[in-house]
Design an enzyme around this catalytic site. Structure first.
Site, PDB file in Angstrom:
ATOM      1  N   SER A  39     -97.883  42.898  17.504  1.00 53.19           N
ATOM      2  CA  SER A  39     -98.538  42.355  16.316  1.00 53.19           C
ATOM      3  C   SER A  39     -99.761  41.517  16.668  1.00 53.19           C
ATOM      4  O   SER A  39    -100.715  41.462  15.902  1.00 53.19           O
ATOM      5  CB  SER A  39     -97.546  41.546  15.479  1.00 53.19           C
ATOM      6  N   HIS A  87     -99.780  35.803  17.178  1.00 52.94           N
ATOM      7  CA  HIS A  87    -100.686  36.231  16.121  1.00 52.94           C
ATOM      8  C   HIS A  87    -102.040  35.532  16.225  1.00 52.94           C
ATOM      9  O   HIS A  87    -103.086  36.170  16.130  1.00 52.94           O
ATOM     10  CB  HIS A  87    -100.056  35.984  14.756  1.00 52.94           C
TER      11      HIS A  87
END
Length: 133
Positions: A39, A87
């Site tokens: 991610s 992230h």
């Protein structure tokens, strides 16, 4: 959307730097947490896309990518078990790499230098992640 705009080699480098920067971010913020997934690299692709859009004079929030970044960042902070460091690290890595390629596109930096600097950035981020681990 991004790969046709910047090319396959640059896209792969953005992905690689974002992936490694996401790993570094995860190790810095949560060194003992077990994390999986890519991610951070996806966030990096969104960051590079936002940089590319701004360079073209397009507000990323008018295209949806800005809102998508904010929504996913908020999601990262609201729900537990999601790697905030991964992230944010990926987002920063992708934006920096996208900026390097933008400088080459605007002829402020030779294309080979942008690629070389991206590879060097990947190496530095990987070494930093290893040293933090």
């Amino acid at each position: 959307m991004l790969e046709p705009a910047i090319g396959s080699v640059r896209f792969a480098l953005v992905y690689l730097v974002s992936l490694l920067a996401g790993s570094l971010g995860a190790l810095i913020l949560s060194p003992n947490a077990v994390t999986v997934g890519a991610s951070g690299a996806v966030f990096g692709l969104m960051g590079a896309a936002a940089v590319e859009l701004r360079a073209r004079g397009i507000n990323p929030f008018e295209t949806g990518i800005g809102g998508l970044i904010l929504f996913n960042l908020a999601f990262s902070f609201i729900f537990s078990g999601i790697s905030i460091g991964g992230h944010i690290g990926g987002l920063i890595g992708g934006a920096v790499t996208g900026f390097l390629f933008l400088q080459a596109d605007e002829r402020r930096l030779p294309r080979q230098a942008a690629v070389g600097l991206s590879v060097a950035l990947a190496a530095v981020v990987a070494a930093a992640a290893i040293s933090v681990a």
